[in-house]
Every structure is written in C-alpha cells, then in structure tokens.
Design an enzyme around this catalytic site. Structure first.
Site, PDB file in Angstrom:
ATOM      1  N   GLU A 115    -110.252  15.998  -9.507  1.00 24.87           N
ATOM      2  CA  GLU A 115    -109.341  15.192  -8.498  1.00 24.87           C
ATOM      3  C   GLU A 115    -110.253  14.530  -6.987  1.00 24.87           C
ATOM      4  O   GLU A 115    -109.841  14.035  -6.220  1.00 24.87           O
ATOM      5  CB  GLU A 115    -108.432  16.809  -7.440  1.00 24.87           C
ATOM      6  CG  GLU A 115    -107.530  17.374  -8.520  1.00 24.87           C
ATOM      7  CD  GLU A 115    -106.713  15.896  -9.367  1.00 24.87           C
ATOM      8  OE1 GLU A 115    -106.389  14.834  -8.491  1.00 24.87           O
ATOM      9  OE2 GLU A 115    -106.878  16.254 -10.757  1.00 24.87           O
ATOM     10  N   HIS A 159    -111.105  11.235  -7.605  1.00 23.15           N
ATOM     11  CA  HIS A 159    -109.980  10.684  -7.154  1.00 23.15           C
ATOM     12  C   HIS A 159    -110.351  10.531  -6.227  1.00 23.15           C
ATOM     13  O   HIS A 159    -109.955   9.079  -5.630  1.00 23.15           O
ATOM     14  CB  HIS A 159    -108.739  11.014  -8.039  1.00 23.15           C
ATOM     15  CG  HIS A 159    -108.388  11.286  -9.052  1.00 23.15           C
ATOM     16  ND1 HIS A 159    -107.961  10.374  -9.806  1.00 23.15           N
ATOM     17  CD2 HIS A 159    -108.003  12.289  -9.878  1.00 23.15           C
ATOM     18  CE1 HIS A 159    -107.517  10.062 -11.085  1.00 23.15           C
ATOM     19  NE2 HIS A 159    -107.554  11.728 -10.910  1.00 23.15           N
TER      20      HIS A 159
HETATM   21 ZN    ZN Z   1    -106.951  12.230 -13.768  1.00 26.48          ZN
END
Ligand code: ZN
Length: 507
Positions: free
Chosen positions: A272, A275
């Site tokens: 994450e 991201h």
């Molecule tokens: Zn992902």
C-alpha cells in the site's frame, strides 16, 4: 451587445466545474475511508444513504449538459490549437470520463447496481455452501448487463475491450493475449524447474510470536525510509489493506497484522505504501483537474509490486532491514541472516487461492481469469460451463484440480461485483514493474548496493520523474513506454523471475 466568450473563459469554466466534482468525490472518499477504519458498527445504518446521496450529486454535477458543451467547444479545431498541453490533456481525459458517465442509460445503471448488490449477496452464500449453481443465475444476469454496458460504451471492438478500457485505458485483449501466453508458458516451465529442485524454502522464522505494536512500529520505519510522508498521510488498520486519497497531500493507507506471521503487516504496508507514494507524488498543478491521480490500475499496481516484491522481497532489502527488525525482535530473529529472511518470504507453492499466491504462481491465477472472462463476455462460453472450464484450466496451468467450487470458481468477489476486465491489471502491474525495474538498473548502475544501504530515495526520485509527473494525462502503457523506451512486454518479468528463483532454488 453580445460578448464572445474567450477560450480562456471556456477553460476556466470547465476547470471550475471539474474541480467541484473532484472535491465532492474526495469528500465521498473520506466517508469510504472512515467506513473501513473508524466507523462503529451501528454507523453503517445511515452511511449507505449518505454515500448514495453524495454519489448522486457528483454524477448530476459532472454529467450536466454544460460540461459536454464546454468539452465540445474546446475540442473544436480552431480552439484546440490555442490550448496548452495541460489543458488538452484535461479535455481529453475528462471527455473520456464524461462519455463513460453519460453514455449509459439510467435504467441500465440502476439494473447493474441492483444486480451486483444481489450478486455479491448470492455469491457470499454460494461460496459458503460451495455451490456455483446457486450463484449462476445472478452471474448470468450480470454478464448480460455488462455486455449491454459494453455495447453502449464500446467503439466497435470486442465487448471485452470496452470493459477492460475502464481499468486500463487503451489496452485491448488482442494486445494482452500474446503477452500473457508468453508469460504463462514461461511460468509453467519455471514452476517445473522449482519442483524438480526439490528444495522447500524455510518459512519458520516468520511464524513466531511478533507483538502487534512492534510490528506496526517496524512498518512505519520502512514506510518512512521509502519516502512516505506522514505529514501528508497516515496508516491505520482495516480488514483488507487499501489505499485512498483526498488529494496528493492526504493519502491514507491501511494494513493488517497477524501476531504469528511477520509477513502480513510488513508486506501489506509496503504494498500500500507503493500505491501511496504514487498518489503523494502527483504534481499539485494536476490536483482537482481530473488528472490528479495515478494513471491506470496496471500502472498503480506496478508501483505497489515494485516496492513489495522487487525491493521488499530482495536480499538487498533484508541486508538493510534485518538489523532494524532485530531492534524490535531481538529473540525472534537472533540467528536470522538476510539470506534466510529472503528465502522465507519467497516460498513458491502451487495453490488454489489467488490472494494467497506467491510472486511466481500469481500470474497464472490472473491469466486463467482473463481467459475465462474474455470468452464469457465475447460469448464463447456460457456461465454454466465456468466450474468445469475453471478446473480444467487449473489443471493445465497449475497442475491442480480444486476439490470444490469454494476453492475454485467461487473464490473471488470481482465478477459478482460486476468487475469484469479488472483482473488483467494485476499481472500488467507485475509486467510493468519488471520493465521499470530493468530501466532503473540501466539508469542507476549501483542500484542494488544503494538499496542494501536503505537508499530508497534514489528509486523514488526516478519514479517521480518517469511515472508520477503525468498523473492521468497518459495511459498506462504509454507511461511505461516513455519511461523504459519500449512498449510493454513480459520479457523483463520472465527474466527477473527466472534469475531470482533460479538463485533461491539453486538451478
Ligand atoms: Zn495493490
């Protein structure tokens, strides 16, 4: 006397309308984040209507005919030539979003919402009972509606392409097919070599008592080092890790912790975090224009996988990270070495469940789903045939036959939710990541040594310059091509997997 509207005024009005829709969308995202992280159970009672109300307002504002008029006026040849590059990108991307939002009849949108809400409910029960036939009528309805949707938004190509385009703009099944065939054949052959090596990797170092607060502290150390800006984001806990953002200056990630398995929180956070770095890295001038997010899902996934797998599961990473982990857990990793940690986090195993799959077998799970959903939407197979087609392909790809539907065709929620054309973006992420990884090594010859010293800033700077700066102004494949000098292909991923797992399994 009537005054002629200037191009600058048209641009300003379009931008103002888009900025408002964007603000409302990000406010809705705050409600979504809260629902998954902070909301008490009874809050659910009114949250659904709150979100539906906001979604209705956003749709109504963004699809006003005036938005279409402004786009058309700016697209006119004599106006277009006067636009800056940025404004052209704003018009192009918002035209695509506007068409998607306005081409579907309201009745179809409503039918899809009902069919997928009922679909998810039916899927959940069918999965519990492990009976696909209970879910089949719902899926037939969803497939029928998705084909109608493709008919409204498609440009004459295959219906599947119209659906894929929502998640990976510009990509087609015809482009994906040869890439995936190559990747599948190479992966099947790599798996055979791993089997023949007869060398199981030892995971026991991960499976000890690891206290939650210390695990979370360690994930924060790693996130900070990656370059995650805690002044422009935060990490919380949720059932399923996710990333959301309310603009590039407020990016939220979540993770989850297993006290008896070190990998879950660490790799959830790194994934994450990848991201999130992308969203924190979007230039401020793109915020509130419709361009102020990461590009396609595939591009986004390339960022999470690059950090999670290419960096986080490497021996370079553990050379840097192990002494820091030892500060938190002196007993658990007293005798561990970077080599041992690397082996532990890279075990390859043929398994039924996609979300538990390792880096090698994962793509086979995806290619199987791509082949099935493409044939389904293009009418080559029928819903009733899915369990048998699924099991047959699992045999071909992974050498496994699922003992029941729960471990087979019923395991994912995507189709029940109407997410058809979504799966390929996971493997595209791996393919893009490998190609970027190779380009990073060409540009930074001592990259591995620098990662071993925890110098991740060199990676982040490169990604900012080559990927983040575009926001949504370019399609995923175009960004990869500009960053690496060639169109996406699976060669780099195949080479990377062969090299890495050949070394780990000793062949
Ligand atoms: Zn992902």
């Amino acid at each position: 006397m009537a005054r002629v509207t200037t191009v600058a005024e048209l641009v300003a009005e379009l931008r103002a309308r888009i900025a408002e829709a964007s603000d409302l969308g990000q406010a809705a995202a705050v409600l979504g984040w809260d629902q998954e992280t902070m909301m008490p159970p009874k809050g659910a009672m009114f949250r659904a209507t709150q979100q539906a109300a906001l979604a209705g307002v956003i749709h109504e504002r963004f699809t006003q005919p005036r938005v279409g008029e402004l786009l058309s006026a700016l697209e006119a040849p004599d106006t277009w030539t006067q636009l800056s590059d940025l404004d052209r990108a704003i018009v192009r991307v918002n035209r695509r979003d506007y068409d998607r939002a306005t081409k579907l009849p309201a009745a179809l949108v409503r039918d899809l919402a009902i069919a997928t809400t009922e679909g998810v409910e039916s899927w959940r029960k069918a999965r519990e009972e492990s009976r696909f036939d209970r879910f089949a009528p719902n899926l037939r309805r969803i497939v029928d509606l998705k084909r109608q949707e493709a008919g409204y938004i498609g440009s004459g190509a295959s219906p599947y392409d119209a659906l894929l385009d929502e998640y990976e703009p510009g990509m087609t099944a015809a482009q994906l097919q040869p890439i995936f065939v190559n990747l599948r054949q190479e992966t099947v052959s790599l798996l055979d070599r791993i089997d023949r090596s007869g060398k199981p990797l030892d995971r026991t170092v991960l499976q000890q008592e690891y206290a939650t607060p210390k695990q979370l502290a360690f994930t924060e150390v790693v996130l900070r080092k990656m370059g995650f800006d805690f002044e422009a984001g935060r990490q919380d806990l949720s059932t399923h890790p996710f990333t959301t953002n309310f603009g590039p200056t407020d990016v939220r990630i979540t993770t989850r912790v297993d006290e008896h398995e070190l990998g879950m929180a660490l790799y959830g956070s790194i994934h994450e975090g990848g991201h999130a770095l992308y969203e924190q890295g979007i230039p401020l001038e793109l915020a509130r224009t419709g361009l102020g997010n990461g590009s396609s899902l595939g591009t986004h996934e390339s960022q999470s996988r690059l950090w999670e797998n290419f960096i986080g599961r490497s021996e370079m990473f553990w050379t840097w990270a192990l002494p820091l982990l030892r500060q938190e857990f002196p007993v658990q990793v007293a005798n561990a070495s970077p080599e041992r940690m690397t082996a532990a986090v890279n075990q390859v195993e043929r398994s039924y469940i996609r979300v538990e799959a390792d880096e090698v077998t994962y793509n086979l799970h995806i290619i199987l789903r791509f082949e099935i959903e493409r044939r389904l939407i293009d009418g080559e197979i029928q819903v009733d045939e899915l369990p048998s087609v699924w099991n047959e392909m699992m045999g071909q790809y992974l050498g496994l036959t699922p003992p029941n539907d729960r471990l087979g065709v019923l395991q994912d929620t995507h189709w029940a939710s109407g997410l058809i054309g979504y799966f390929p973006t996971y493997s595209l992420g791996n393919i893009y990541a490998a190609q970027l990884w190779a380009a990073l090594h060409r540009d930074i010859p001592d990259l591995d040594a620098r990662i071993s010293r925890g110098e991740f800033a060199v990676v982040l700077d490169w990604l900012r310059q080559r990927i983040f700066r575009y926001g949504r102004s370019l399609d995923g494949a175009d960004i990869v091509e500009r960053a690496t000098g060639e169109a996406p292909n699976a060669t780099y991923l195949v080479e990377y997997l062969n090299r890495k797992y050949g070394a780990l399994y000793g062949f």
